[in-house]
Write an enzyme that holds these catalytic residues in place. Structure first.
Site, PDB file in Angstrom:
ATOM      1  N   LYS A 174       0.868  -1.176   0.000  1.00  0.00           N
ATOM      2  CA  LYS A 174       0.000   0.000   0.000  1.00  0.00           C
ATOM      3  C   LYS A 174       0.913   1.236   0.000  1.00  0.00           C
ATOM      4  O   LYS A 174       1.396   1.671   1.033  1.00  0.00           O
ATOM      5  CB  LYS A 174      -0.904   0.005   1.240  1.00  0.00           C
ATOM      6  CG  LYS A 174      -2.182   0.844   1.096  1.00  0.00           C
ATOM      7  CD  LYS A 174      -1.960   2.333   0.923  1.00  0.00           C
ATOM      8  CE  LYS A 174      -1.428   2.999   2.173  1.00  0.00           C
ATOM      9  NZ  LYS A 174      -1.249   4.491   1.947  1.00  0.00           N
ATOM     10  N   GLU A 250       9.295   1.651  10.926  1.00  0.00           N
ATOM     11  CA  GLU A 250      10.353   2.650  10.756  1.00  0.00           C
ATOM     12  C   GLU A 250       9.634   3.987  10.767  1.00  0.00           C
ATOM     13  O   GLU A 250       8.976   4.356   9.804  1.00  0.00           O
ATOM     14  CB  GLU A 250      11.127   2.411   9.453  1.00  0.00           C
ATOM     15  CG  GLU A 250      12.442   3.166   9.396  1.00  0.00           C
ATOM     16  CD  GLU A 250      12.317   4.516   8.720  1.00  0.00           C
ATOM     17  OE1 GLU A 250      12.240   5.540   9.471  1.00  0.00           O
ATOM     18  OE2 GLU A 250      12.290   4.576   7.493  1.00  0.00           O
ATOM     19  N   CYS A 284      13.622  10.813   6.794  1.00  0.00           N
ATOM     20  CA  CYS A 284      13.620  10.519   8.229  1.00  0.00           C
ATOM     21  C   CYS A 284      15.034  10.577   8.789  1.00  0.00           C
ATOM     22  O   CYS A 284      15.227  10.756   9.989  1.00  0.00           O
ATOM     23  CB  CYS A 284      12.991   9.157   8.483  1.00  0.00           C
ATOM     24  SG  CYS A 284      13.769   7.811   7.570  1.00  0.00           S
ATOM     25  N   GLU A 380      10.143  17.125  13.448  1.00  0.00           N
ATOM     26  CA  GLU A 380      10.781  16.625  12.234  1.00  0.00           C
ATOM     27  C   GLU A 380      10.410  17.576  11.089  1.00  0.00           C
ATOM     28  O   GLU A 380       9.268  17.607  10.645  1.00  0.00           O
ATOM     29  CB  GLU A 380      10.307  15.203  11.942  1.00  0.00           C
ATOM     30  CG  GLU A 380      11.047  14.546  10.789  1.00  0.00           C
ATOM     31  CD  GLU A 380      10.670  13.085  10.626  1.00  0.00           C
ATOM     32  OE1 GLU A 380      11.503  12.325  10.088  1.00  0.00           O
ATOM     33  OE2 GLU A 380       9.557  12.697  11.031  1.00  0.00           O
TER      34      GLU A 380
END
Length: 475
Positions: A174, A250, A284, A380
């Site tokens: 997906k 993750e 990331c 982030e």
């Protein structure tokens, strides 16, 4: 640059059951690239059924045969690397240099796990009491749901598909709705090399949440592998708990970049540009929190500002540009809002900070005098923004680096012995010492704390798709 625009279920490309589609845009100019099939919940469950039906035969396929199919996929993607890179740039917006780098990195997972497929180990020993022989084998865990993000649309898919297939699992992929064309391209290569029907399936539900939940509650599903935000990861862990589905995650990161006293500033700036600007900061692994010793902070700030100012921004398809668009205007606006609020909190805007007209672009930006614990320091960023904090001693730097819910990756620059000592004190799954890039298919990728569960890549990556079976044999 052609790619299927439909779902892939049980070896066939097909439209959604209700015929619904959604647009895929080029973030550089907002133009429509394609209308992609929007999977229904029934489509997603049909994909799980197909994967379940294919599982037994694929699990029983000799490892060498699975290995050769993965190697063939590597060969095709290597030959077609430029086409894949062009597709990544078109729907993701990143600069072509980043896209061709991602294409190469993504392709390597098929070569690496082609080799790992034939090296799945086990154990054989006599019990301490001497009454039985202990045999431990590793079997495929079963049907796996793979959920991937938009920032590395090829690499995040291949880093999951390759070990799952190597282990003998069947999968339902997906991908993110912003970047389904890249995922479809990779899946079609697997079809072209002869991976059997049902072993790999692709669905793109919009919205995704209810359909992913339905798949996780299907009794055949035994594995979830997710890359994305910590917030969504928490939700999926709750969903997976209902059927006790094994989960690899993750998740988010907020990487510190620590410049120790006595560090080589030129090397630190060079590494910072890689750690910050790879994929335009939408990674990331991107360095977000720059902690620079007070003795070097002015020099570092001046030099990285000059380096960021030299970055050329424009459509990623123009290979002369270093920085492409963010994936969408919404992502651009998130970054712009963080910068605006940081300045309002007292940070100094040394470079950038102004949103240009047209496309989802945001310029290279440098903030100095940023406060530890401020919003931009805790968030982030996912954009080309360098936020610099000064520190007075090494213990303070370590404490600030660890002062986060995240623990994916960290960067340390300085004398090798001191930098290694600091690296051992930082709580993250990966630490780059005197280098600005760390990802490698041969190394275990993953984090601590709320940056995730499990590891991808390396020999550890295939273990996420295997489970151990103990057989006791009477002596």
């Amino acid at each position: 640059m052609t790619s299927p625009h439909d779902l892939f279920i049980d070896g066939q490309w097909r439209p959604a059951a209700d015929g619904r589609r959604f647009p895929v845009h080029d973030p550089a100019d907002g133009s429509e690239l394609a209308q992609f099939a929007a999977a229904t919940e029934a489509d997603c469950l049909a994909a799980v059924d197909a994967a379940a039906d294919a599982l037994a035969a694929w699990s029983a396929t000799p490892p060498r045969q699975r290995s050769e199919l993965l190697r063939a996929t590597f060969d095709v993607l290597t030959e077609e690397r430029e086409q894949l890179a062009a597709l990544i740039t078109a729907e993701n917006g990143k600069a072509y240099a980043d896209a061709i780098g991602e294409a190469a990195y993504a392709t390597e997972f098929f070569r690496w796990f082609a080799e790992e497929a034939v090296r799945i180990g086990g154990d054989f020993r006599l019990s301490p009491s001497g009454d039985k022989t202990i045999v431990v084998r590793r079997d495929p865990i079963g049907v796996a749901i793979l959920v991937t993000p938009w920032n590395f649309p090829a690499a995040m898919a291949t880093r999951k598909i390759a070990p799952a297939l190597a282990a003998g699992c069947s999968v339902v992929l997906k991908p993110a709705s912003q970047t389904p064309l890249t995922a479809a391209y990779v899946v079609d290569v697997l079809r072209r090399v002869g991976v059997p029907a049902g072993v790999v399936n692709l669905v793109t539900p919009v919205p995704a949440g209810p359909a992913v939940s339905a798949m996780l509650h299907h009794p055949a599903v035994r594995k979830l592998s997710f890359t994305g935000s910590t917030e969504v990861g928490r939700v999926l862990l709750h969903e997976a708990a209902d059927q006790v589905v094994s989960s690899s995650m993750e998740l988010g990161g907020n990487a510190p970049f620590v410049v120790l006293p006595g560090a080589d500033v030129d090397a630190a700036v060079e590494g910072a540009m890689v750690a910050k600007m790879r994929n335009g900061g939408s990674a990331c692994t991107a360095a977000n929190r720059f902690y620079v010793h007070d003795s070097l902070v002015d020099e570092f700030s001046t030099r990285i500002t000059a380096a960021m100012k030299a970055v050329t921004m424009g459509p990623g398809a123009d290979r002369s540009n270093d920085l492409g668009a963010l994936v969408s205007p919404e992502e651009r606006d998130k970054v712009a809002g963080l910068v605006d609020r940081a300045v309002a909190e007292g940070a100094n805007l040394a470079l950038g900070g102004e949103t240009p007209e047209g496309g989802a672009f945001y310029p290279p930006t440098v903030l100095t005098d940023v406060k530890h614990g401020s919003e931009i320091n805790q968030t982030e960023i996912f954009g080309p923004v360098t936020a610099i904090v000064g520190f007075s001693d090494v213990d303070e730097a370590v404490a600030m680096a660890n002062d986060t819910i995240y623990g994916l990756i960290s960067y340390v620059y300085g004398d090798p012995a001191q930098a290694l000592a600091v690296a051992q004190r930082i709580d993250s799954g990966m630490v780059a010492v005197n280098r600005g890039v760390l990802s490698d298919p041969a190394a275990p990728f993953g984090g601590t704390k709320q940056s995730g569960l499990g590891r991808e890549g390396s020999s550890e990556g295939i273990l996420e798709f295997l489970e151990e079976k103990y057989i006791g044999i009477e002596v």
